[in-house]
Scaffold this motif. Structure first.
Motif, short mmCIF file in Angstrom:
data_model
loop_
_atom_site.label_atom_id
_atom_site.label_comp_id
_atom_site.label_asym_id
_atom_site.label_seq_id
_atom_site.Cartn_x
_atom_site.Cartn_y
_atom_site.Cartn_z
N UNK A 17 38.38 58.00 42.25
CA UNK A 17 39.21 57.08 41.57
C UNK A 17 38.64 55.98 40.79
N UNK A 18 39.34 55.21 40.12
CA UNK A 18 38.50 54.02 39.39
C UNK A 18 38.86 52.75 39.82
N UNK A 19 37.83 51.98 40.25
CA UNK A 19 37.96 50.69 40.72
C UNK A 19 38.48 49.77 39.80
N UNK A 20 39.04 48.66 40.13
CA UNK A 20 39.60 47.74 39.06
C UNK A 20 38.63 46.83 38.51
N UNK A 21 38.90 46.47 37.31
CA UNK A 21 38.04 45.72 36.37
C UNK A 21 38.48 44.19 36.18
N UNK A 22 37.80 43.29 36.23
CA UNK A 22 38.24 42.14 36.24
C UNK A 22 38.67 41.31 37.39
N UNK A 23 39.48 40.09 37.25
CA UNK A 23 39.64 39.45 38.79
C UNK A 23 41.24 39.66 39.01
N UNK A 24 41.39 40.19 40.24
CA UNK A 24 42.83 40.51 40.65
C UNK A 24 43.38 39.42 41.23
N UNK A 25 44.50 38.62 40.89
CA UNK A 25 45.06 37.54 41.33
C UNK A 25 46.48 37.81 42.07
N UNK A 26 46.62 37.63 43.23
CA UNK A 26 48.01 37.49 43.94
C UNK A 26 48.77 36.33 44.01
N UNK A 27 49.99 36.29 43.24
CA UNK A 27 50.85 35.26 43.08
C UNK A 27 51.95 35.55 44.17
N UNK A 28 51.80 34.77 45.50
CA UNK A 28 52.68 35.08 46.52
C UNK A 28 53.98 34.19 46.35
N UNK A 29 53.95 33.33 45.42
CA UNK A 29 55.26 32.53 44.95
C UNK A 29 56.31 33.46 44.20
N UNK A 30 55.82 34.35 43.22
CA UNK A 30 56.54 35.17 42.61
C UNK A 30 56.41 36.63 42.90
N UNK A 31 55.67 36.84 43.87
CA UNK A 31 55.33 38.39 44.40
C UNK A 31 54.88 39.16 43.23
N UNK A 32 53.92 38.56 42.60
CA UNK A 32 53.41 39.19 41.62
C UNK A 32 51.79 39.41 41.88
N UNK A 33 51.09 40.53 41.08
CA UNK A 33 49.80 40.99 41.30
C UNK A 33 49.49 41.13 39.81
N UNK A 34 48.34 40.38 39.45
CA UNK A 34 47.87 40.48 37.95
C UNK A 34 46.35 40.67 37.86
#
Length: 523
Positions: A502-519
């Motif tokens: 599988x392909x590991x993620x590139x960049x910085x993964x940020x979790x936003x628990x207020x809006x339940x979003x991952x980017x």
């Protein structure tokens, strides 16, 4: 050896024997075993990682009982590393587990060589200054670094290493390697033996769509100066030709041919992604090159010489409506081509190894076979060092994200996580960490964020007041739900990196628990 096979039965279906063997050989070092670190390691221990070493100098306090399942009341006052290590060992006795009661920062400062013994280091809850130092140490020792942090309702995960190459990238959607737009002689000869105008309706209905498309594409090319359909009009005309060949409404093979006609329209030769890899300067190999790049060098020679511009054949064909005899013959033709291509690449790889003074048999047949099967899906991931990202981020990317409604919260959290580290360096505590003085902390954090933005070349841009207030309200707390989520993401990436699948993620993964979003941010 039968025991672990039964034990890890489910995951073996995902990453196979080779993936499991890689996990069982790996040694992992965890820095700080609070909830984020403990949750990351728990998932890896259950997956059968080879060995773990936990580094943490703190003692268990009452506050730890509320966010870490791996400690209990009886452990108060004891070494956190020792208690978490014992708990994890209970989950899987096949894993070698040890702990070091020391603050990670002290190890980074005084014994940088300590980290070179590990396959991978998971650094949790470290501030920027120490992360940058650790990243330099790990890069020099070629050790993979995974950074994970949870902070109130936000968190991040970042991978750092110079280069990671993947043979088994296992993409969700990928075009079958049928070569309908460029059939080789054996496939063409086989298609010639079958008459599409056969009067027998059973035979007509059971001609595999591969044969229908090869023959029809050839017929089209003859009347179109050797070229295949391109442009909407021609593609539609080609499908109409296929439709006209049907002699009954229930001919599934012709329906399949119409649905798969786009495989005839696909451009010949290798994809731009693969071209980038074979043209990479690393494909000019020497005695220090990795096995992956030696195989890429062999692939490059193959594409130019025997491959006629194509990668080696994968060798498997999908299910299709067909008589058993035709299907088996077709399968054999594809497998024979794959085997012949593999033999050429194997020979080329062994010659390259010889040329650079390495043992020609040092790359196993299994590896070469897997490489040939996955040649069209190879991936190369390169990561910027953390020092580069922190000191010279890609400013247009930062500015774009800050002004984009969808990304502004994620990049805001990313910048505020950096700002709270600056804040802590100046004031010896995180904003809102202690009761009282929250208003003062809010204005201090705001000032810190403004100066960080101007240092990064984003003058005039601001972060939302709400976000700054929230960050102070978090008070650097590690909430179990956020820690468990961040630990889940981090352990999943560790498994990808170690199994090289599988392909590991590139960049910085940020979790936003207020809006339940991952980017994912590319900075």
């Amino acid at each position: 050896m039968a025991e672990p096979k039964v034990k890890y039965d489910r995951q073996l279906r995902i990453w196979g024997d080779q993936g499991q063997a890689a996990l069982e050989k790996a040694s992992i070092c965890l820095l700080n075993c609070g909830p984020t670190g403990s949750e990351t390691l728990k998932n890896l221990v259950l997956g059968g990682i080879g060995s773990i070493t936990i580094v943490d100098g703190t003692k268990i306090e009452e506050g730890d009982l509320g966010n870490n399942f791996m400690v209990d009341e009886s452990s108060i006052g004891q070494s956190k590393a020792k208690c978490v290590c014992a708990f994890l060992q209970e989950l899987n006795d096949a894993v070698k587990a040890k702990f070091i009661e020391e603050y990670p920062e002290a190890l980074i400062e005084t014994r940088p060589w300590f980290f070179s013994q590990f396959t991978l280091v998971v650094a949790t809850q470290l501030v920027e200054e120490w992360i940058v130092k650790l990243d330099n140490i790990c890069r020099n020792a070629n050790v993979i670094l995974v950074v994970a942090r949870s902070y109130g309702l936000t968190g991040l995960v970042r991978i750092s290493l110079k280069e990671h190459t993947v043979i088994e990238s296992k993409p969700d959607h990928f075009l079958d390697d049928l070569r309908l737009n460029n059939p080789w002689p054996e496939l063409r000869r086989f298609a010639e033996t079958i008459d599409l105008n056969a009067s027998d309706p059973v035979a007509h209905k059971h001609t595999p769509y591969v044969v229908i498309l090869v023959k029809m594409a050839e017929e089209w090319a003859k009347s179109h100066g050797g070229s295949l359909p391109s442009g909407r009009e021609e593609k539609k005309a080609f499908k109409d030709l296929l439709k006209a060949k049907m002699i009954a409404m229930d001919e599934d093979n012709y329906k399949e041919a119409i649905e798969a006609s786009f495989k005839v329209f696909a451009p010949r030769g290798i994809s731009s992604d693969l071209k980038q890899i074979v043209d990479d300067s690393c494909a000019e190999v020497d005695s220090n090159s990795s096995d992956f790049w030696i195989l890429v060098a062999a692939l490059k020679e193959f594409i130019v010489n025997e491959g006629g511009g194509e990668a080696p054949m994968e060798g498997s064909i999908p299910d299709m409506t067909s008589s058993t005899e035709h299907y088996v013959n077709l399968q054999n033709i594809y497998q024979a081509k794959a085997e012949a291509d593999f033999k050429i690449i194997e020979e080329r790889a062994r010659n390259i190894l010889k040329k650079i003074g390495r043992d020609p048999n040092s790359i196993s047949k299994t590896t070469i076979k897997s490489f040939c099967k996955n040649a069209r899906k190879l991936r190369v991931c390169r990561y910027r060092s953390l020092a580069d990202e922190f000191n010279s981020p890609i400013v247009p990317e930062l500015q774009k994200n800050l002004t984009d409604e969808d990304f502004s919260v994620a990049v805001g959290f990313y910048l505020l996580l950096r700002a709270v580290d600056r804040f802590a360096a100046n004031y010896n505590s995180f904003p809102g960490q202690f009761d009282g003085g929250i208003d003062e902390d809010i204005s201090r954090l705001k000032t810190t964020a403004v100066s960080l933005l101007s240092d990064l070349g984003c003058n005039g841009l601001t972060l939302s007041e709400d976000l700054i207030n929230e960050m102070c309200r978090f008070g650097a707390a590690e909430l179990h739900v956020v820690a468990a989520f961040i630990g889940g993401i981090a352990s999943q990436e560790v498994i990808k990196l170690i199994t090289r699948q599988f392909v590991p993620m590139s960049g910085t993964f940020v979790f936003n628990g207020i809006d339940h979003k991952s980017q994912l941010l590319s900075l």
